[in-house]
Design an enzyme around this catalytic site. Structure first.
Site, mmCIF file in Angstrom:
data_model
loop_
_atom_site.group_PDB
_atom_site.id
_atom_site.type_symbol
_atom_site.label_atom_id
_atom_site.label_comp_id
_atom_site.label_asym_id
_atom_site.label_seq_id
_atom_site.Cartn_x
_atom_site.Cartn_y
_atom_site.Cartn_z
ATOM 1 N N LYS A 51 -84.372 -66.758 83.683
ATOM 2 C CA LYS A 51 -83.093 -66.131 84.035
ATOM 3 C C LYS A 51 -83.089 -65.641 85.475
ATOM 4 O O LYS A 51 -82.021 -65.506 86.091
ATOM 5 C CB LYS A 51 -82.797 -64.973 83.079
ATOM 6 N N GLY B 128 -88.089 -69.807 78.602
ATOM 7 C CA GLY B 128 -87.263 -68.756 78.023
ATOM 8 C C GLY B 128 -86.710 -67.832 79.085
ATOM 9 O O GLY B 128 -86.322 -68.259 80.182
ATOM 10 N N SER B 129 -86.723 -66.537 78.812
ATOM 11 C CA SER B 129 -85.986 -65.572 79.640
ATOM 12 C C SER B 129 -86.556 -65.390 81.039
ATOM 13 O O SER B 129 -85.840 -64.889 81.923
ATOM 14 C CB SER B 129 -85.934 -64.213 78.932
ATOM 15 N N VAL B 130 -87.824 -65.755 81.310
ATOM 16 C CA VAL B 130 -88.319 -65.620 82.684
ATOM 17 C C VAL B 130 -87.539 -66.546 83.613
ATOM 18 O O VAL B 130 -87.494 -66.328 84.835
ATOM 19 C CB VAL B 130 -89.841 -65.917 82.780
#
Length: 621
Positions: free
Chosen positions: A331, A327-329
């Site tokens: 990014k 997920g967002s980690v």
């Protein structure tokens, strides 16, 4: 008168005829043997005694030659075989099991060690009353009488009754003094710290062989070498005083020195367990590392206990054996790649709506918001999916793929841990129409917790990837120290890019989605993550099932500690709410344990690489 005269005439000639016949058998009538005259069978002529003697001598010579040849074969070329047979009947061999080497933490504190325990065994041939023996042993060994009686009546000279019993049980068995029942010393693996780091250390079987984890990976080094005892006995089983008595002592296995700190491991498992209970999560993973060296200081793997009981160690080391969608980690990697390729600068802005379509899918931010202008820094700080997708599109799939691989998301680490998983990362020619949107935000890619924390260590190290390590050295029984070899560090992004990304990650903690990860007195850099769980055995995601995470490091000005926290289906499910607080507790304890001095204040925004003013927009709640 005529007959009488004839008889005399014949009688008068008889001597002459007899003499003549003696000289020549052809003249006159032949003499007929009495047996033949009486009508009997004619006898064969008697054999020559000299021939019979010769035949007997030949037979005796052949027999003696055969005996000599056989004797030569037994005592010559074949002598070893028969000597061994005789030796086997007299000489008994006993194996002296070697003790496994200890596994210790970085400070020499034992995490796994071997001690001696006694095993109950029997020689069924020497047990006089199997029924009585089984009746006496059953309550002590906690076994059924029929089972013991069956083993005590089997054929053979050795049978196990109970392996590696505790000392009180062994003493009670010895006190019974049952003929044919004895005790044998064997090594047994024990964990002085209980279940601490159990999935990492692994398990050992009943015969002292490694079954999983480090016990399996380093089986050759830990196992040692068994010894032997040879004793010559008579047919009654008594030692022969002048017979063979040879002892080859067992050699203890090597010692394994880990990078783990027992105190840090204990605190990591404690804090993670508390959050699993508090958030009603199915389980969790927490890793703490030294980003400069790649050494793992703690590796916790827990699953929720049954029926509300406390969390317990997972069956396997999930931090390296299982993958999840980050997920967002993830990014952080997208932004790092874009900065390195100079397709964006920290001050660049994007017009970001709260949703956008890519191919046949609609992507949206976690919370609805009006279309706004956001800098690259704010996109990362606010964890905007739409803004990150825009950056990914500008970067392009070829560059994005190469950096995901350069950060180590597609390959196993250098740990070579048993059952370690490699990342799941499709190649560009396998991408679908939505991959350019999913991969930048950490969907459609699966990694291990160790892979992702190693990527964050790369930024903490100024853009240099350092391979993780779990074992520092092996110490032999003779004191010889053998360091564990590791791959050389490699550069992934420039130091300038690493500094810029670190500053952005600080914004995540100071006023972004990761404020709960802050540690008083220290500058913390990190990123939150909230990812849907892929549906097992199918396409798509499980409704309402999420994985919450936070990864980061501190002090931001000179990182000494990094950590990642992952929770499986917590409530609430946002990484900033459930994973970031765990990071804060672990990081705070770690800097105190390692005596890391407080951080220097963050430099002003104008000092950031490639930035003049950051043009920050107001933070959304």
């Amino acid at each position: 008168r005529a007959a009488s005269t004839g008889a005399r005439s014949v009688s008068a000639r008889s001597p002459a005829v007899a003499r003549t016949g003696a000289r020549s058998t052809s003249a006159g009538p032949r003499r007929v043997p009495a047996a033949r005259r009486a009508g009997g069978v004619r006898r064969a002529p008697t054999a020559d005694p000299r021939k019979r003697l010769t035949a007997l001598l030949v037979v005796l010579a052949v027999a003696l030659a055969a005996v000599a040849v056989r004797l030569w074969m037994v005592q010559g070329p074949g002598g070893r075989h028969y000597a061994d047979l005789g030796r086997e009947q007299r000489v008994r061999s006993a194996v002296l099991p070697a003790e496994r080497g200890a596994i210790v933490d970085r400070n020499g504190v034992e995490l796994a060690m071997s001690t001696r325990r006694r095993t109950v065994w029997a020689d069924p041939r020497s047990v006089r009353d199997p029924a009585a023996a089984a009746r006496a042993l059953a309550p002590l060994l906690r076994q059924s009488e029929p089972s013991l009686r069956q083993r005590l009546t089997t054929n053979g000279g050795f049978v196990y009754l109970a392996r590696k019993v505790e000392d009180p049980v062994a003493d009670a068995v010895a006190a019974l003094a049952i003929p044919g029942v004895g005790l044998l010393d064997e090594p047994k693996r024990v964990d002085p710290a209980g279940a601490l780091a159990a999935p990492v250390l692994g398990q050992v079987g009943l015969d002292d062989e490694g079954l999983s984890g480090l016990e399996l990976q380093y089986e050759k080094e830990l196992a040692g070498r068994d010894g032997t005892l040879l004793v010559e006995k008579d047919p009654s089983g008594n030692d022969i005083a002048s017979g063979v008595h040879e002892l080859r002592s067992a050699s203890r296995g090597d010692q394994l020195v880990l990078t783990i700190d027992r105190a840090m491991q204990f605190e990591t498992e404690r804090v993670l367990a508390d959050q699993i209970v508090a958030s009603r999560a199915k389980g969790g993973i927490a890793l703490v590392m030294d980003p400069r060296t790649g050494e793992i200081l703690a590796m916790a793997n827990l699953v929720a206990g049954a029926a509300g009981s406390p969390p317990v160690p997972s069956p396997d080391n999930m931090a390296v054996t299982r993958v999840y969608e980050p997920g967002s980690v993830n990014k952080m990697i997208t932004v790092s790649a874009a900065l390195e390729e100079k397709v964006v600068r920290p001050s660049d802005t994007f017009v970001v709506p709260d949703r956008m379509g890519v191919a046949d899918a609609l992507f949206h931010d976690s919370s609805p918001h009006a279309t706004e202008v956001m800098t690259v820094e704010r996109i990362l700080a606010e964890s905007s999916n739409v803004g990150t997708i825009m950056i990914g599109q500008r970067l392009g799939k070829t560059h994005l793929d190469s950096y995901l691989r350069a950060f180590g998301l597609a390959d196993r680490t250098s740990l070579a841990f048993p059952g370690e998983a490699k990342g799941i990362l499709p190649r560009p020619d396998e991408w679908s129409g939505t991959s350019i949107a999913t991969l930048p935000i950490g969907q459609g890619v699966a990694v291990t917790a160790l892979q992702m924390l190693s990527a964050y260590n790369t930024i903490a190290n100024g853009g240099v990837y350092v391979s993780p390590s779990l074992v520092t050295r092996v110490v032999g029984a003779d004191g010889e120290v053998r360091p564990v070899r590791r791959p050389e560090p490699r550069r992934v992004v420039s130091e300038e890019t690493a500094r810029a990304v670190t500053a952005m990650l600080e914004q995540v903690v100071t006023d972004g989605t990761g404020t709960a990860a802050a540690v008083p007195g220290y500058r913390v850099a990190g990123k939150t993550g909230t990812a849907s769980k892929p549906r097992e055995g199918g396409v798509g995601y499980e409704a309402g099932a999420y994985v919450a995470s936070f990864a980061g490091f501190l002090p931001a000005g000179g990182p000494r500690l990094s950590a990642i926290v992952i929770l499986d289906e917590p409530t609430p499910y946002y990484g900033g709410l459930v994973a970031a607080p765990v990071f804060s507790q672990l990081a705070g304890y770690g800097v105190r344990l390692l005596a890391v001095p407080p951080d220097t204040p963050r430099p002003p925004a104008s000092a950031l690489p490639g930035a003049t003013t950051l043009g920050r927009t107001p933070t959304r709640p």
